[in-house]
Design an enzyme around this catalytic site. Structure first.
Site, PDB file in Angstrom:
ATOM      1  N   LYS A  94       3.897 -19.426   5.755  1.00 29.45           N
ATOM      2  CA  LYS A  94       3.212 -19.922   6.938  1.00 29.45           C
ATOM      3  C   LYS A  94       2.742 -18.713   7.752  1.00 29.45           C
ATOM      4  CE  LYS A  94       6.075 -19.792  10.796  1.00 29.45           C
ATOM      5  NZ  LYS A  94       6.736 -20.302  11.937  1.00 29.45           N
TER       6      LYS A  94
ATOM      7  N   GLU B 104      15.118 -21.401  20.456  1.00 24.92           N
ATOM      8  CA  GLU B 104      15.370 -20.012  20.078  1.00 24.92           C
ATOM      9  C   GLU B 104      15.848 -19.277  21.319  1.00 24.92           C
ATOM     10  OE1 GLU B 104      12.328 -18.450  16.946  1.00 24.92           O
ATOM     11  OE2 GLU B 104      11.221 -19.452  18.532  1.00 24.92           O
TER      12      GLU B 104
ATOM     13  N   LYS C  82      16.527 -25.949   4.233  1.00 25.60           N
ATOM     14  CA  LYS C  82      17.859 -25.930   4.858  1.00 25.60           C
ATOM     15  C   LYS C  82      18.672 -27.138   4.408  1.00 25.60           C
ATOM     16  CE  LYS C  82      16.434 -23.439   8.998  1.00 25.60           C
ATOM     17  NZ  LYS C  82      17.270 -22.260   8.895  1.00 25.60           N
TER      18      LYS C  82
ATOM     19  N   HIS D 118       7.161 -26.923  11.164  1.00 25.24           N
ATOM     20  CA  HIS D 118       8.567 -27.324  11.028  1.00 25.24           C
ATOM     21  C   HIS D 118       8.888 -28.653  11.708  1.00 25.24           C
ATOM     22  CE1 HIS D 118       8.864 -23.255   9.846  1.00 25.24           C
ATOM     23  NE2 HIS D 118       8.944 -22.731  11.045  1.00 25.24           N
TER      24      HIS D 118
ATOM     25  N   ASP E 284       7.693 -24.137   3.796  1.00 23.04           N
ATOM     26  CA  ASP E 284       8.172 -24.326   5.154  1.00 23.04           C
ATOM     27  C   ASP E 284       9.681 -24.174   5.023  1.00 23.04           C
ATOM     28  OD1 ASP E 284       9.224 -25.257   7.528  1.00 23.04           O
ATOM     29  OD2 ASP E 284       7.521 -26.591   7.865  1.00 23.04           O
ATOM     30  N   HIS E 285      10.185 -23.013   5.429  1.00 23.71           N
ATOM     31  CA  HIS E 285      11.576 -22.736   5.067  1.00 23.71           C
ATOM     32  C   HIS E 285      12.559 -23.702   5.716  1.00 23.71           C
ATOM     33  CE1 HIS E 285      11.313 -20.355   8.789  1.00 23.71           C
ATOM     34  NE2 HIS E 285      12.577 -20.657   8.912  1.00 23.71           N
TER      35      HIS E 285
ATOM     36  N   LYS F  77      10.973 -20.417  23.173  1.00 23.64           N
ATOM     37  CA  LYS F  77      11.649 -19.127  23.068  1.00 23.64           C
ATOM     38  C   LYS F  77      12.436 -18.894  24.342  1.00 23.64           C
ATOM     39  CE  LYS F  77       8.752 -16.802  19.786  1.00 23.64           C
ATOM     40  NZ  LYS F  77       9.829 -16.781  18.783  1.00 23.64           N
TER      41      LYS F  77
ATOM     42  N   ASP G 118       3.196 -22.389  16.166  1.00 25.96           N
ATOM     43  CA  ASP G 118       4.266 -21.680  15.470  1.00 25.96           C
ATOM     44  C   ASP G 118       5.363 -22.634  14.992  1.00 25.96           C
ATOM     45  OD1 ASP G 118       5.509 -19.269  14.599  1.00 25.96           O
ATOM     46  OD2 ASP G 118       6.913 -19.415  16.281  1.00 25.96           O
TER      47      ASP G 118
ATOM     48  N   ARG H  52       0.818  -1.215   0.000  1.00 27.00           N
ATOM     49  CA  ARG H  52       0.000   0.000   0.000  1.00 27.00           C
ATOM     50  C   ARG H  52       0.845   1.257   0.000  1.00 27.00           C
ATOM     51  NH1 ARG H  52      -3.358  -1.679   5.128  1.00 27.00           N
ATOM     52  NH2 ARG H  52      -1.186  -2.047   5.642  1.00 27.00           N
TER      53      ARG H  52
HETATM   54  N1  NAP Z   1       9.182 -11.966   8.735  1.00 31.13           N
HETATM   55  C1  NAP Z   1       9.505 -13.217   8.791  1.00 31.13           C
HETATM   56  O1  NAP Z   1      10.649 -13.560   9.108  1.00 31.13           O
HETATM   57  C2  NAP Z   1       8.510 -14.309   8.462  1.00 31.13           C
HETATM   58  C3  NAP Z   1       8.874 -15.654   8.644  1.00 31.13           C
HETATM   59  C4  NAP Z   1       7.979 -16.653   8.298  1.00 31.13           C
HETATM   60  C5  NAP Z   1       6.746 -16.329   7.765  1.00 31.13           C
HETATM   61  N2  NAP Z   1       6.403 -15.017   7.611  1.00 31.13           N
HETATM   62  C6  NAP Z   1       5.096 -14.726   7.020  1.00 31.13           C
HETATM   63  O2  NAP Z   1       5.292 -13.873   5.908  1.00 31.13           O
HETATM   64  C7  NAP Z   1       4.222 -12.966   5.804  1.00 31.13           C
HETATM   65  C8  NAP Z   1       4.754 -11.542   5.822  1.00 31.13           C
HETATM   66  O3  NAP Z   1       5.420 -11.329   7.036  1.00 31.13           O
HETATM   67  P1  NAP Z   1       6.246  -9.995   7.321  1.00 31.13           P
HETATM   68  O4  NAP Z   1       6.977 -10.265   8.572  1.00 31.13           O
HETATM   69  O5  NAP Z   1       7.004  -9.602   6.126  1.00 31.13           O
HETATM   70  O6  NAP Z   1       5.095  -8.969   7.646  1.00 31.13           O
HETATM   71  P2  NAP Z   1       5.125  -7.368   7.476  1.00 31.13           P
HETATM   72  O7  NAP Z   1       6.480  -6.833   7.684  1.00 31.13           O
HETATM   73  O8  NAP Z   1       4.008  -6.849   8.296  1.00 31.13           O
HETATM   74  O9  NAP Z   1       4.786  -7.186   5.954  1.00 31.13           O
HETATM   75  C9  NAP Z   1       3.500  -7.361   5.452  1.00 31.13           C
HETATM   76  C10 NAP Z   1       3.434  -6.603   4.167  1.00 31.13           C
HETATM   77  O10 NAP Z   1       2.122  -6.707   3.683  1.00 31.13           O
HETATM   78  C11 NAP Z   1       1.727  -5.454   3.159  1.00 31.13           C
HETATM   79  N3  NAP Z   1       0.289  -5.271   3.324  1.00 31.13           N
HETATM   80  C12 NAP Z   1      -0.403  -5.266   4.474  1.00 31.13           C
HETATM   81  N4  NAP Z   1      -1.714  -5.044   4.222  1.00 31.13           N
HETATM   82  C13 NAP Z   1      -1.838  -4.895   2.884  1.00 31.13           C
HETATM   83  C14 NAP Z   1      -2.922  -4.659   2.015  1.00 31.13           C
HETATM   84  N5  NAP Z   1      -4.165  -4.514   2.470  1.00 31.13           N
HETATM   85  N6  NAP Z   1      -2.687  -4.564   0.697  1.00 31.13           N
HETATM   86  C15 NAP Z   1      -1.430  -4.704   0.215  1.00 31.13           C
HETATM   87  N7  NAP Z   1      -0.359  -4.943   0.989  1.00 31.13           N
HETATM   88  C16 NAP Z   1      -0.563  -5.036   2.306  1.00 31.13           C
HETATM   89  C17 NAP Z   1       2.477  -4.435   3.996  1.00 31.13           C
HETATM   90  O11 NAP Z   1       2.823  -3.300   3.238  1.00 31.13           O
HETATM   91  P3  NAP Z   1       1.965  -1.925   3.332  1.00 31.13           P
HETATM   92  O12 NAP Z   1       1.765  -1.661   4.785  1.00 31.13           O
HETATM   93  O13 NAP Z   1       2.796  -0.933   2.622  1.00 31.13           O
HETATM   94  O14 NAP Z   1       0.738  -2.245   2.632  1.00 31.13           O
HETATM   95  C18 NAP Z   1       3.763  -5.155   4.324  1.00 31.13           C
HETATM   96  O15 NAP Z   1       4.773  -4.848   3.400  1.00 31.13           O
HETATM   97  C19 NAP Z   1       3.296 -13.280   6.955  1.00 31.13           C
HETATM   98  O16 NAP Z   1       2.307 -14.151   6.516  1.00 31.13           O
HETATM   99  C20 NAP Z   1       4.184 -13.969   7.946  1.00 31.13           C
HETATM  100  O17 NAP Z   1       3.457 -14.837   8.772  1.00 31.13           O
HETATM  101  C21 NAP Z   1       7.265 -14.013   7.935  1.00 31.13           C
END
Ligand code: NAP
Lengths: 334, 521
Positions: B179, B247, B213, B271, B208-209, B371, B266, B71
């Site tokens: 996930k 962790e 590995k 995993h 599932d990352h 954790k 989680d 967005r």
């Molecule tokens: N971070 C990790 O290490 C990790 C690990 C495993 C799995 N995941 C999974 O990966 C996914 C993303 O995680 P994240 O940590 O990257 O979350 P995040 O930092 O909150 O990123 C989510 C992204 O989605 C976008 N977004 C939110 N609402 C939106 C909408 N209505 N329309 C379009 N874009 C939208 C946001 O950008 P805007 O606010 O600019 O829209 C933001 O860039 C999740 O499902 C999470 O469970 C993450």
């Protein structure tokens, strides 16, 4: 071990980068020549030192001069976790400085290396277990080597709880009673390994041998007198502990323990007028009156590093030492 | 006279012919990789650095386009700066300016909101332009890096905007789902149903990352490429198996998500059950994606359900209280920002699990994850049965250490075999020694990140390391009775453990009641 055969690669690091930096050091060392990683145990050494400043690099040569760590791990390859702890600090915090090193040993065709992690902690004691726990390798046994005087600086419970073996040297004790009492919570939980106790082995074996030839029962009733050189009080009391346990002396039976300033012997034991066993640096001399010939048992020459490494290798628990300590605990806490 | 060699007549495309014998999966043709949530944390820390490394290794098909969607109003240039920052901070290799110059022009950003029905239209036209300019064939990979609540709305938008033709047509479309897939069995089914409305199962890549590995992939190699281990992997020789995923960090900034999830959802549901399946599955008859996944599914379907009262006997949940992290004092879970002071979310779980099949009958599997444990480390250890209590093992007060095969998943990937050996000398004394293998120092360099391998596999259309729908749902089905039982128990005190320690005493009792002990990694 010839000095030229030891190489050190060191670097200062941060608490979060310890493992990656060790991995990088292994790669660097491996690029120069073939080195096998060797690790038989975790060797935790905690000693009191003034606090270092954050980012201070560790002076590896100074540590090598102070402690015989290199010699120990050359004989019993271990991951060394050396905590230099300033007990004056009361604040819980992260280590003030950390360094990691790879020390390699051996001839070019069979070179092996071990890891050392030196943590300078300027934090409260309660912070230490979490630091050590992070650094231990779980797949090998953990030994704590207590290089300070146990009678003055008893170990933290949280640290020894992680170990399988506790290595110390009762010869360092300024106060024998205090040292023994410091073992009260350890001796049933861990394998105790007293470097000083090793020095008694030839004497104990000589006594067993002598009693094998004579009538042990009449010795049981004889007065026992132990004379020791200054600074060998712990050795003398270990004999008392051992005899108390093996001869089932009650608290009332009390051998005479005396210090002699001009003795050539480290320790000598007289059992009544019949039997004397005297230990010096080279031999045990057993003299018997009327009940057989005198004899000598030789004493192996063993430096501190040999002794500590041998204890690390033993690992299993030493029932004789444990029983001796138990008997002394009963005597000193009565 | 020997006949002149006959050239094989051309079968497939020149590309197909040239890639014969290549060992790495080679992506067939360039594609547009559309990352919904392209400016989020996952993209910043993992996806963009992974794509950069694939580019550096020459594995990202030339002309591929990477299009971030979110967005935020961001220009392509700003998005490139965002990517560069992520690569500088998180890439396994330092950023190389030359490589960056050739990578950056592949990055684009489109501002669009998933909540807005009309906003995918500009994305469509932008993609058309990019694909036209780069002469791309129109293959697309949609990466759902958005909050899980947006998985279904995003897929619906893709359907509404007619971005996807169901099936493996040409040009193809694939979708990568992060996930967590669902919060429970019903919500997982709902997400899977919604995706299945738009994409065929062959187009869906559930990540599932952990499966990306190196060491996890090596489990199968270790088991099925070495004749020394596999004959021992059964109830006859194995005493038990432990899987630890520890962790050292606390809940950090993820309290919002974690409060709803907890350790079982989680870590275990995904995993850890995957690791369990890899270490215990039957040999597949081929390495074909579905054959491997069938065998893994078999394991999950053979898990003995833990239901009702058995939950208290076989599962321990706990929460961390204030303690220490590498010397620093850290708060307890209930004191963390964003956490309910009365929270009952578990930050630790330990389980005793039985696989009711021929191979593993009677062999307990112990799992624990949490954790704020003393270190970040994941390990599987397979402990063999003790030798009989005679000869060297006759002394009951100092029993020999049993043989253990331990597989380190992170950090310092590798494996070790613990064996008993005689100490040199005149007496027979036995010491437990390790035969230890380290990836890092054996093969040198750094292993590719899990996401590199996984993204490459999506481009190449290889689903082996991704979770099939039936697997995800079977895993949920198995954890549901535990979650349901916990949901009923709203007043029982929750065990605790101080931050920086290896879990609560209740977990020690769980394993010690069977005469065994946890092995700390
Ligand atoms: N971070 C990790 O290490 C990790 C690990 C495993 C799995 N995941 C999974 O990966 C996914 C993303 O995680 P994240 O940590 O990257 O979350 P995040 O930092 O909150 O990123 C989510 C992204 O989605 C976008 N977004 C939110 N609402 C939106 C909408 N209505 N329309 C379009 N874009 C939208 C946001 O950008 P805007 O606010 O600019 O829209 C933001 O860039 C999740 O499902 C999470 O469970 C993450």
């Amino acid at each position: 071990m010839a000095q030229s055969l030891i190489d050190r690669a060191w670097r200062a690091t941060t608490p979060d980068e310890i493992e990656p930096d060790l991995a990088a050091l292994w790669r660097e060392v491996g690029q120069q020549r073939r080195v096998a990683r060797a690790v038989l145990s975790n060797l935790v050494v905690v000693r009191e030192r003034p606090a270092a400043r954050a980012g201070d690099a560790v002076n590896a040569d100074e540590i090598a001069k102070d402690l015989t760590l290199d010699e120990v791990v050359a004989r019993h390859p271990s991951r060394v976790i050396l905590i230099q702890h300033n007990p004056a600090t009361q604040t819980a915090c992260a280590p003030s400085a950390v360094s990691v090193g790879i020390i390699t040993f051996g001839p070019p065709h069979a070179r092996y290396g071990v890891e050392q992690i030196v943590v300078q902690s300027a934090c409260a004691e309660q912070s230490l277990p979490s630091i050590i726990r992070r650094l231990l390798r779980g797949d090998v046994p953990t030994s704590v080597w207590w290089t300070d005087d146990l009678s003055e600086a008893p170990p933290l419970d949280g640290i020894v709880a992680m170990a399988r073996q506790f290595v110390y040297d009762s010869r360092r004790w300024r106060d024998v009673r205090g040292g023994v009492l410091a073992l009260a919570t350890l001796h049933r939980r861990l394998d105790l390994a007293d470097v000083n106790w090793r020095r008694l082995t030839p004497l104990r074996h000589a006594l067993i041998h002598a009693c094998g030839a004579a009538d042990a029962d009449h010795l049981r009733r004889a007065n026992v007198e132990i004379v020791h050189r200054a600074a060998e009080g712990a050795l003398a009391w270990l004999v008392v502990g051992w005899l108390s346990a093996r001869l089932e002396w009650g608290g009332g039976a009390s051998p005479r323990v005396a210090e002699s300033r001009d003795s050539n012997e480290l320790i000598s034991i007289s059992v009544g007028t019949d039997l004397t066993a005297a230990l010096n640096e080279h031999r045990v001399l057993v003299t018997r009156r009327g009940s057989g010939p005198s004899f000598t048992v030789s004493v192996p020459h063993e430096g501190e590093a040999d002794a500590v490494a041998a204890e690390l290798r033993n690992l299993g628990h030493d029932a004789c030492l444990r029983d001796a300590v138990t008997a002394l605990l009963a005597r000193f806490s009565a | 006279m020997p006949e002149a060699p006959v050239l094989n007549p051309p079968k497939d495309s020149l590309f197909e012919q040239l890639k014969v014998g290549e060992t790495l999966p080679i992506a067939v043709e360039p594609a547009s990789i559309v990352i919904f949530g392209g400016a989020g944390d996952l993209a910043h820390r993992k996806l963009l650095p992974a794509l950069y490394n694939l580019h550096v290794d020459g594995l990202l098909p030339p002309r591929s386009a990477i299009v971030g969607v979110g967005r935020k109003a961001m220009t392509d240039e700003e998005y490139r700066a965002f990517a560069k920052d992520g690569i500088t901070q998180f890439s396994r290799r330092p950023l190389d300016e030359h490589a960056w110059e050739t990578f950056a022009p592949n990055l684009f950003f489109v501002t669009a909101s998933i909540d807005d029905d009309a906003s995918l239209a500009p994305l469509g036209s932008r993609l058309d332009v990019i694909e036209h300019e780069r002469e791309l064939p129109g293959h697309r990979i949609y990466y759902l890096a958005v909050p899980p609540s947006l998985f279904v709305p995003t897929v619906k938008q893709l359907q509404r905007a007619r971005f996807v033709a169901k099936g493996q047509g040409h040009p193809w479309a694939r979708i990568i789902v992060e996930k967590p897939i669902g919060h429970d069995l019903d919500s997982a089914r709902a997400i899977n149903d919604a995706i299945a409305d738009v994409f065929d199962e062959r187009q869906i890549y559930r990540i599932d990352h952990y499966l990306g590995k190196e060491t996890v992939q090596n489990i199968l190699v270790l088991r099925f490429a070495n004749s020394i281990f596999e004959p021992l992997f059964n109830q006859k020789y194995i005493d038990h198996v432990q899987i630890t995923v520890a962790e050292s960090e606390g809940v950090g900034t993820r309290a919002g998500y974690y409060e709803q999830a907890g350790a079982l959802r989680d870590m275990v549901q995904n995993h850890m059950l995957q690791l369990l399946a890899m270490v215990s599955m039957e040999p597949p008859h081929s390495l074909d994606a579905d054959v491997v996944r069938d065998e893994k599914l078999e394991v999950i379907q053979s898990l003995r359900p833990i239901e009702g009262r058995a939950v208290a006997d076989c599962v321990v949940r706990a929460q961390y209280t204030a303690g220490f992290d590498m010397g620093r004092p850290v708060p307890g879970y209930r004191e963390e920002p964003g956490v309910d002071p009365n929270s009952r979310t578990e930050t630790y779980v330990a389980l005793q699990i039985w696989i009711d099949n021929w191979r593993w009958a009677g062999v307990p599997f112990f799992m624990r994850t949490g954790k704020r444990l003393p270190k970040r480390a994941s390990e599987i250890s397979v402990q063999l049965k003790e030798v009989p209590p005679i000869l060297f093992n006759a002394n009951r007060s100092s029993k020999l250490d049993p043989n253990v095969l331990s597989i380190r998943i992170q950090p310092d990937e590798g494996f070790a075999l613990g064996i008993s050996s005689k100490i040199p000398g005149p007496r027979v004394r036995v010491y437990p020694v390790q035969m230890d293998f380290h990836y890092g120092s054996t093969f040198g360099g750094t292993s590719p990140e899990a996401y590199e391998r996984l993204l490459l596999d999506v481009m190449a259309g290889d689903q082996t390391l991704f979770m099939r729908r039936d697997m995800v749902e079977a895993a949920w089905q198995w954890v549901m009775p535990i979650l349901n039982r916990w949901a009923e128990q709203t007043t029982e005190p929750l065990p605790t453990y101080p931050a920086g320690e290896w879990g609560p005493p209740e977990a020690d009792r769980l394993i010690e009641a069977t005469g065994r002990r946890w092995r700390n990694p």
